[in-house]
Every structure is written in structure tokens, then in C-alpha cells.
Design a protein around this motif. Sequence first.
Motif, PDB file in Angstrom:
ATOM      1  N   LEU A 126      47.794 -38.936 -70.603  1.00 26.52           N
ATOM      2  CA  LEU A 126      48.053 -37.681 -69.893  1.00 26.52           C
ATOM      3  C   LEU A 126      48.523 -36.570 -70.823  1.00 26.52           C
ATOM      4  CD1 LEU A 126      49.893 -38.981 -66.687  1.00 26.52           C
ATOM      5  CD2 LEU A 126      47.489 -38.332 -66.919  1.00 26.52           C
ATOM      6  N   SER A 127      49.078 -36.931 -71.985  1.00 24.28           N
ATOM      7  CA  SER A 127      49.665 -35.926 -72.874  1.00 24.28           C
ATOM      8  C   SER A 127      48.633 -35.178 -73.712  1.00 24.28           C
ATOM      9  CB  SER A 127      50.686 -36.585 -73.802  1.00 24.28           C
ATOM     10  OG  SER A 127      50.057 -37.412 -74.767  1.00 24.28           O
ATOM     11  N   LYS A 165      46.095 -37.742 -58.544  1.00 22.21           N
ATOM     12  CA  LYS A 165      45.961 -36.300 -58.761  1.00 22.21           C
ATOM     13  C   LYS A 165      47.136 -35.524 -58.163  1.00 22.21           C
ATOM     14  CE  LYS A 165      40.900 -36.015 -58.963  1.00 22.21           C
ATOM     15  NZ  LYS A 165      39.696 -35.474 -58.273  1.00 22.21           N
ATOM     16  N   GLN A 166      47.639 -35.976 -57.047  1.00 26.95           N
ATOM     17  CA  GLN A 166      48.756 -35.284 -56.411  1.00 26.95           C
ATOM     18  C   GLN A 166      50.010 -35.322 -57.282  1.00 26.95           C
ATOM     19  OE1 GLN A 166      48.365 -33.390 -53.621  1.00 26.95           O
ATOM     20  NE2 GLN A 166      46.234 -33.965 -54.073  1.00 26.95           N
ATOM     21  N   PHE A 208      43.766 -32.382 -65.265  1.00 23.05           N
ATOM     22  CA  PHE A 208      44.252 -33.502 -64.453  1.00 23.05           C
ATOM     23  C   PHE A 208      43.137 -34.249 -63.733  1.00 23.05           C
ATOM     24  CE2 PHE A 208      44.241 -30.070 -61.345  1.00 23.05           C
ATOM     25  CZ  PHE A 208      43.900 -30.690 -60.145  1.00 23.05           C
ATOM     26  N   ASN A 209      42.048 -33.580 -63.388  1.00 20.13           N
ATOM     27  CA  ASN A 209      40.955 -34.271 -62.697  1.00 20.13           C
ATOM     28  C   ASN A 209      40.335 -35.348 -63.581  1.00 20.13           C
ATOM     29  OD1 ASN A 209      40.764 -32.960 -60.071  1.00 20.13           O
ATOM     30  ND2 ASN A 209      40.143 -31.128 -61.180  1.00 20.13           N
ATOM     31  N   THR A 210      40.009 -34.974 -64.811  1.00 19.07           N
ATOM     32  CA  THR A 210      39.423 -35.930 -65.752  1.00 19.07           C
ATOM     33  C   THR A 210      40.415 -37.026 -66.106  1.00 19.07           C
ATOM     34  OG1 THR A 210      37.976 -34.242 -66.682  1.00 19.07           O
ATOM     35  CG2 THR A 210      38.396 -36.184 -68.040  1.00 19.07           C
ATOM     36  N   LYS A 211      41.656 -36.637 -66.295  1.00 20.97           N
ATOM     37  CA  LYS A 211      42.687 -37.615 -66.666  1.00 20.97           C
ATOM     38  C   LYS A 211      42.930 -38.620 -65.549  1.00 20.97           C
ATOM     39  CE  LYS A 211      45.008 -34.582 -69.976  1.00 20.97           C
ATOM     40  NZ  LYS A 211      46.217 -33.793 -70.306  1.00 20.97           N
ATOM     41  N   VAL A 226      42.515 -42.614 -65.998  1.00 23.54           N
ATOM     42  CA  VAL A 226      43.644 -43.525 -65.780  1.00 23.54           C
ATOM     43  C   VAL A 226      43.275 -44.617 -64.776  1.00 23.54           C
ATOM     44  CG1 VAL A 226      45.984 -43.721 -64.822  1.00 23.54           C
ATOM     45  CG2 VAL A 226      45.451 -41.916 -66.471  1.00 23.54           C
ATOM     46  N   ILE A 227      42.584 -44.251 -63.730  1.00 27.63           N
ATOM     47  CA  ILE A 227      42.144 -45.270 -62.760  1.00 27.63           C
ATOM     48  C   ILE A 227      41.146 -46.217 -63.413  1.00 27.63           C
ATOM     49  CG2 ILE A 227      40.956 -45.679 -60.582  1.00 27.63           C
ATOM     50  CD1 ILE A 227      43.807 -44.521 -60.331  1.00 27.63           C
TER      51      ILE A 227
END
Length: 228
Positions: free
Chosen positions: A38-39, A73-74, A82-85, A89-90
Motif C-alpha cells: 500500500l505504501s 477499498k473502503q 487504492f483501486n489497483t492496490k 492485496v486481495i
Amino acid sequence: MSPEEVQLFYQRLAERTPNPETELEYVNDFTLLVAVVLSAQATDASVNLATRELFRTVDTPEAMVALGEEGLKQHIKTIGLFNTKAKNVIALSQALIADHAGRVPADRDALQRLPGVGRKTANVVMNCAFGAETFAVDTHVFRVSNRTGLAPGKDVDAVERILDAETPQPWRRDAHHYLILHGRYVCKARTPECWRCVVADICRYEPKTPPPGSTKEARVIAAKRGRA
């Protein structure tokens, strides 16, 4: 830098910050991996704000998959990309379950095969989770390595190779933490704070930045030194 200068460089950074650690918050190897993913192109502070509540309940690949992409995402919508991340992550959580029994592998190549995990992320996880002597080259490490003359290289791979080859014991385990923190708080991108730098006399950067509020004469002298 000469080997003696490199040794002194790390020694001084270590004296200033004896126990350097990542500033990302995490509770186990899995949440460390997620936090590092995420970073990318985001600050550690922004990631910590987004994940602090998340990691209280979602701290395993199974829990992350159960949360789902939209649920994730929330939590992370304040982080760039954040969408791609969230998708990565999932996907990496599913891969950990399918290929590694839900555990984060202590192997850099295996980590790099996970969705959204590049070499820098794998190096951070190997270092922070498993104590490996890896050199994660982010923008701070790249800048400090080139600006100071510690490990000048045209790209992150070149800088990593030089750091790995030239960094001696006992500094190898914490080297990238020393450099990240130095770049974040002292050797800043726009205006390095040379007047309070503990390695200013070793550093190849010129002209050294004078203290705020210094006289015009001091700035002229600093500029002349840089052209000498």
C-alpha cells in the motif's frame, strides 16, 4: 566514498538513530506485506492512518479475502491508487492461501511472484520480517545514495548492487533504514538540511545548504565552495 568513509558514514547515522525501524505500522508478517504494498507512491503516515483500524480485525490472508475488494477499498480509499492496490492485496492474499498455506514466504523470489509485489517490497519484507540483509531502494535511498556519493547509480538496481557490495558489517542489516530516515528527515529532496547533517563533511553534495536565516555572505561562500 572510500571504505573508511563508508564505515564512518554508517557509524554516524547509527549513533544518531541506534535502533532504526520501518515507520509502517503492522502486527505480523502478513500485515507488514500489505502495508508495504500500500505504501507505493504514498507516505507511511497515510498508510498507517488507513490501516490502523483495518489491521485490528483483518490480519490474515483468509480474513482479507473474506473482507473482499470492495470492503478493502473502503478502508484504503484515502491512499493513492487504492483501486489497483485493493485488487492486488486481495489477489496476493488468495495466492498466499493457495501456494503458501496462508503464510508469507521467507524467500524473495517467491514474494516477487505475488501480485503487486516488486523487488523493493520483497526486500523490505525480507529485511523487516526475516532479518535478511537486503537493500530496499526507494526514492529516499536512491536520492541519498547518489547525492552523498555513498552509492551513485543511474537506477535503483544499480544503487542496490553498489550498496550490497560496499556496505560493511555491522551496518548491513539496518542500512536501508538509516538511509530512508536520513532522506526523510535531513537529506530532503528539495532542500537538504546540511547544517544539521552528521555526515556533511563526508558527503559529496555541493554547495552545502546554509542554515535558515543565514546571511547573504554565508550563502555566497557556500555557493563558491560548490564551484571549487
